[in-house]
Motif scaffolding. Structure first.
Motif, short mmCIF file in Angstrom:
data_model
loop_
_atom_site.label_atom_id
_atom_site.label_comp_id
_atom_site.label_asym_id
_atom_site.label_seq_id
_atom_site.Cartn_x
_atom_site.Cartn_y
_atom_site.Cartn_z
N ASP A 14 38.49 38.26 50.59
CA ASP A 14 37.03 38.20 50.70
C ASP A 14 36.50 37.47 49.47
N VAL A 16 33.46 36.78 48.46
CA VAL A 16 32.33 37.41 47.78
C VAL A 16 32.82 38.54 46.88
N THR A 17 33.76 39.32 47.35
CA THR A 17 34.31 40.41 46.54
C THR A 17 35.06 39.84 45.35
N LEU A 19 34.55 37.00 43.85
CA LEU A 19 33.57 36.46 42.91
C LEU A 19 32.89 37.58 42.13
N ARG A 20 32.61 38.69 42.82
CA ARG A 20 31.99 39.84 42.16
C ARG A 20 32.92 40.44 41.10
N VAL A 21 34.20 40.55 41.42
CA VAL A 21 35.18 41.09 40.47
C VAL A 21 35.29 40.16 39.26
N SER A 23 33.03 38.05 38.18
CA SER A 23 31.77 38.11 37.45
C SER A 23 31.67 39.37 36.59
N ASP A 24 32.14 40.49 37.13
CA ASP A 24 32.16 41.74 36.35
C ASP A 24 33.09 41.62 35.15
N THR A 27 31.37 39.63 32.50
CA THR A 27 30.35 40.44 31.82
C THR A 27 30.99 41.38 30.80
N HIS A 156 28.52 31.17 34.95
CA HIS A 156 28.85 31.47 36.34
C HIS A 156 30.28 31.09 36.64
N ASP A 164 23.67 32.23 41.92
CA ASP A 164 24.51 33.40 41.98
C ASP A 164 24.90 33.61 43.44
N ARG A 166 25.96 36.18 44.98
CA ARG A 166 25.83 37.53 45.54
C ARG A 166 24.73 37.65 46.53
#
Length: 166
Positions: A14, A16-17, A19-21, A23-24, A27, A156, A164, A166
């Motif tokens: 996935d 999107v998942t 990319l979220r991981v 990105s976290d 951070t 990014h 972004d 998300r």
């Protein structure tokens, strides 16, 4: 012989998942760019020692102390923070802390050039150049860290500028 893995080609990743991981993780990495207050003071003192060492041959022990101290401090910071100022993309890290890190670098270089070019300077001129380089390094260090944190957190993943996913 292949090694067993948990990768199942029949299950698509996935995006999107992922990319979220990523990105976290970026951070969390950005939050680690925070040096203790004493690191900036010590770095300022060591930079002052280097600048003082450049002012004359009888001051060369100060130059050696400053260079060795800066190397040791950098290694300690990298082991604690996990981010090096000297990596293959070294100027990117300097610009992450811009304009503060660039300003500090320019002031230190200007002080060193002044002391090398003007060989017969009076003690108050040497003291002024050394003090200015040390204070600017110590004061602008936390500001450069904060700027680097902001830029790393806003960087990014995947090079998608400004947006972004998300």
């Amino acid at each position: 012989m292949e090694t067993p893995s948990n990768d199942d080609a029949s299950q698509p990743t996935d995006a999107v998942t992922a990319l979220r991981v990523a990105s976290d993780a970026q951070t969390r990495l950005a939050a680690r760019v925070r040096s203790p207050w004493w690191v900036h003071l010590l770095r300022g003192g060591l930079v002052a020692a280097v600048v003082f060492g450049v002012s004359g041959t009888e001051n060369s022990p100060w130059l050696l102390l400053g260079v060795v101290g800066l190397i040791a401090l950098s290694r300690r910071r990298v082991s604690e923070v996990g981010i090096a100022r000297s990596n293959p993309d070294r100027w990117r890290f300097v610009t992450l802390g811009a304009p503060w890190s660039v300003t500090a670098l320019l002031v230190v270089v200007a002080a060193m050039v002044f002391l090398v070019i003007v060989r017969d300077e009076s003690p108050w001129q040497v003291g002024s150049a050394v003090t200015l380089a040390g204070i600017v390094t110590a004061v602008l260090g936390p500001l450069a860290d904060a700027a680097a944190r902001r830029r790393l957190a806003g960087d990014h993943i995947g090079g998608a500028p400004g947006g972004d996913a998300r």
